[in-house]
Design an enzyme around this catalytic site. Structure first.
Site, PDB file in Angstrom:
ATOM      1  N   ASP A 122       0.813  -1.223   0.000  1.00 29.43           N
ATOM      2  CA  ASP A 122       0.000   0.000   0.000  1.00 29.43           C
ATOM      3  C   ASP A 122       0.842   1.267   0.000  1.00 29.43           C
ATOM      4  OD1 ASP A 122      -2.156  -1.690   0.061  1.00 29.43           O
ATOM      5  OD2 ASP A 122      -2.942  -1.008   1.995  1.00 29.43           O
ATOM      6  N   HIS A 182     -18.383 -27.755 -20.160  1.00 30.30           N
ATOM      7  CA  HIS A 182     -19.833 -27.541 -20.098  1.00 30.30           C
ATOM      8  C   HIS A 182     -20.431 -28.509 -19.087  1.00 30.30           C
ATOM      9  CE1 HIS A 182     -23.925 -26.751 -21.465  1.00 30.30           C
ATOM     10  NE2 HIS A 182     -24.117 -28.057 -21.388  1.00 30.30           N
TER      11      HIS A 182
HETATM   12  C1  LIG Z   1     -11.314  -3.553   5.488  1.00 33.21           C
HETATM   13  C2  LIG Z   1     -10.362  -3.925   4.398  1.00 33.21           C
HETATM   14  C3  LIG Z   1     -10.682  -4.960   3.539  1.00 33.21           C
HETATM   15  C4  LIG Z   1      -9.803  -5.322   2.528  1.00 33.21           C
HETATM   16  N1  LIG Z   1     -10.145  -6.351   1.703  1.00 33.21           N
HETATM   17  C5  LIG Z   1      -9.303  -6.715   0.727  1.00 33.21           C
HETATM   18  C6  LIG Z   1      -9.624  -7.796  -0.124  1.00 33.21           C
HETATM   19  O1  LIG Z   1     -10.668  -8.418  -0.016  1.00 33.21           O
HETATM   20  N2  LIG Z   1      -8.725  -8.112  -1.092  1.00 33.21           N
HETATM   21  C7  LIG Z   1      -7.563  -7.448  -1.259  1.00 33.21           C
HETATM   22  O2  LIG Z   1      -6.788  -7.780  -2.156  1.00 33.21           O
HETATM   23  N3  LIG Z   1      -7.215  -6.421  -0.457  1.00 33.21           N
HETATM   24  C8  LIG Z   1      -8.056  -6.039   0.528  1.00 33.21           C
HETATM   25  N4  LIG Z   1      -7.714  -4.998   1.352  1.00 33.21           N
HETATM   26  C9  LIG Z   1      -6.454  -4.318   1.122  1.00 33.21           C
HETATM   27  C10 LIG Z   1      -5.293  -5.109   1.723  1.00 33.21           C
HETATM   28  O3  LIG Z   1      -5.565  -5.386   3.073  1.00 33.21           O
HETATM   29  C11 LIG Z   1      -4.011  -4.302   1.599  1.00 33.21           C
HETATM   30  O4  LIG Z   1      -3.820  -3.891   0.256  1.00 33.21           O
HETATM   31  C12 LIG Z   1      -2.811  -5.122   2.038  1.00 33.21           C
HETATM   32  O5  LIG Z   1      -2.954  -5.542   3.379  1.00 33.21           O
HETATM   33  C13 LIG Z   1      -1.547  -4.278   1.884  1.00 33.21           C
HETATM   34  O6  LIG Z   1      -0.464  -4.985   2.426  1.00 33.21           O
HETATM   35  P1  LIG Z   1       0.749  -4.152   3.055  1.00 33.21           P
HETATM   36  O7  LIG Z   1       1.732  -5.179   3.499  1.00 33.21           O
HETATM   37  O8  LIG Z   1       1.173  -3.091   2.123  1.00 33.21           O
HETATM   38  O9  LIG Z   1       0.115  -3.382   4.290  1.00 33.21           O
HETATM   39  P2  LIG Z   1      -0.541  -3.955   5.668  1.00 33.21           P
HETATM   40  O10 LIG Z   1      -1.144  -5.314   5.441  1.00 33.21           O
HETATM   41  O11 LIG Z   1      -1.401  -2.844   6.112  1.00 33.21           O
HETATM   42  O12 LIG Z   1       0.716  -4.153   6.579  1.00 33.21           O
HETATM   43  C14 LIG Z   1       1.429  -3.055   7.087  1.00 33.21           C
HETATM   44  C15 LIG Z   1       1.998  -3.450   8.431  1.00 33.21           C
HETATM   45  O13 LIG Z   1       2.892  -2.441   8.864  1.00 33.21           O
HETATM   46  C16 LIG Z   1       2.633  -2.152  10.229  1.00 33.21           C
HETATM   47  N5  LIG Z   1       3.081  -0.775  10.479  1.00 33.21           N
HETATM   48  C17 LIG Z   1       2.466   0.377  10.147  1.00 33.21           C
HETATM   49  N6  LIG Z   1       3.211   1.445  10.531  1.00 33.21           N
HETATM   50  C18 LIG Z   1       4.347   0.937  11.113  1.00 33.21           C
HETATM   51  C19 LIG Z   1       5.506   1.514  11.699  1.00 33.21           C
HETATM   52  N7  LIG Z   1       5.669   2.829  11.781  1.00 33.21           N
HETATM   53  N8  LIG Z   1       6.439   0.681  12.189  1.00 33.21           N
HETATM   54  C20 LIG Z   1       6.299  -0.665  12.101  1.00 33.21           C
HETATM   55  N9  LIG Z   1       5.223  -1.260  11.548  1.00 33.21           N
HETATM   56  C21 LIG Z   1       4.261  -0.479  11.058  1.00 33.21           C
HETATM   57  C22 LIG Z   1       1.142  -2.347  10.369  1.00 33.21           C
HETATM   58  O14 LIG Z   1       0.782  -2.566  11.720  1.00 33.21           O
HETATM   59  C23 LIG Z   1       0.918  -3.577   9.497  1.00 33.21           C
HETATM   60  O15 LIG Z   1       1.129  -4.771  10.216  1.00 33.21           O
HETATM   61  C24 LIG Z   1      -8.580  -4.631   2.364  1.00 33.21           C
HETATM   62  C25 LIG Z   1      -8.249  -3.586   3.228  1.00 33.21           C
HETATM   63  C26 LIG Z   1      -9.127  -3.233   4.227  1.00 33.21           C
HETATM   64  C27 LIG Z   1      -8.751  -2.114   5.155  1.00 33.21           C
END
Ligand SMILES: Cc1cc2nc3c(=O)[nH]c(=O)nc-3n(C[C@H](O)[C@H](O)[C@H](O)COP(=O)(O)OP(=O)(O)OC[C@H]3O[C@@H](n4cnc5c(N)ncnc54)[C@H](O)[C@@H]3O)c2cc1C
Length: 216
Positions: free
Chosen positions: A62, A195
């Site tokens: 993200d 099918h």
């Molecule tokens: C309600 C909801 C439903 C969703 N449903 C879907 C779905 O059905 N399908 C789909 O593909 N995507 C879905 N998403 C999106 C998906 O969850 C994210 O795109 C995905 O989790 C991104 O992964 P990431 O590793 O970038 O971030 P995250 O999974 O958010 O992981 C980031 C991590 O970093 C940690 N963190 C944050 N700041 C700090 C810091 N300063 N120091 C240390 N650690 C930190 C956080 O606690 C977290 O554990 C959904 C999102 C939400 C909110």
């Protein structure tokens, strides 16, 4: 009470409210600006392999910008780790990331929309097939739905696919694989779909783009 963009207000009553507020990159307070990491509209700028403009700083998921989806984050993470490990890997191709909405009926898509395909200056062919023309959909009582496919008229390249209906979040992967293999209408038309399955709507949509649909 709703305040509309037009300036008017409207009163609506209902039993439930869904709040769809959207998401944004959590990049504040990490000190990225202090070390000069390039940020664009809140997202860390990466090069498709997770590399930022600062040596030794990598980003995935993200914080590295849209689409903000779990499968994008996971795939980008693998590419980035493999790149850090010195392997030569394909960069993230954002045009082939499926988007799915797990609502009723489900919505799924990959690639260009018809509007975007036209805006790209291409001549296109568009196929549509309704779920009501599919035996499995009728048998399941799920005859609401549609598959739309978009092709480059000159090369036959599959540019995009859009689906609404039962289990389309499962079905879309067929088109994602097809796009990843740079498939054309010719190969899809010569692919045999089992099918009776909902997947037959996918082939019918391709056939329709070329005026050859069988069950409509
Ligand atoms: C309600 C909801 C439903 C969703 N449903 C879907 C779905 O059905 N399908 C789909 O593909 N995507 C879905 N998403 C999106 C998906 O969850 C994210 O795109 C995905 O989790 C991104 O992964 P990431 O590793 O970038 O971030 P995250 O999974 O958010 O992981 C980031 C991590 O970093 C940690 N963190 C944050 N700041 C700090 C810091 N300063 N120091 C240390 N650690 C930190 C956080 O606690 C977290 O554990 C959904 C999102 C939400 C909110």
């Amino acid at each position: 009470m709703l305040s509309l963009k037009s300036g008017k207000s409207e009163k609506i009553s209902g039993e439930k409210l869904i709040s769809a507020v959207g998401v944004q990159c959590n990049t504040e307070g990490l000190g990225l600006e202090k070390i000069g990491v390039k940020i664009d509209r809140g997202a860390i700028v990466v090069d498709g392999h997770g590399r930022t403009n600062i040596d030794g700083v990598w980003a995935i998921g993200d914080v590295a910008g849209p689409p903000m989806l779990a499968h994008k984050a996971e795939h980008e993470a693998v590419i980035t780790v493999e790149t850090i490990a010195g392997q030569k890997v394909h960069g993230l191709d954002k045009t082939k990331i499926p988007g799915c909405t797990y609502c009723e009926p489900q919505v799924a898509s990959v690639g260009l929309t018809e509007v975007k395909a036209k805006e790209s200056g291409r001549e296109i062919k568009v196929g549509r097939f309704p779920f009501v023309g599919n035996g499995k959909a009728i048998a399941l009582g799920e005859s609401d739905g549609l598959v739309k496919t978009i092709f480059d008229a000159k090369t036959g390249e599959l540019l995009g696919a859009h689906m609404v209906g039962a289990e389309v979040t499962e079905l879309i992967q067929g088109f994602v694989i097809a796009m990843n293999l740079e498939t054309t209408e010719e190969e899809l038309i010569h692919t045999i779909f089992p099918h009776p399955t909902l997947s037959e709507t996918m082939k019918e949509s391709v056939l329709d783009a070329y005026g050859r649909a069988l069950n409509i």
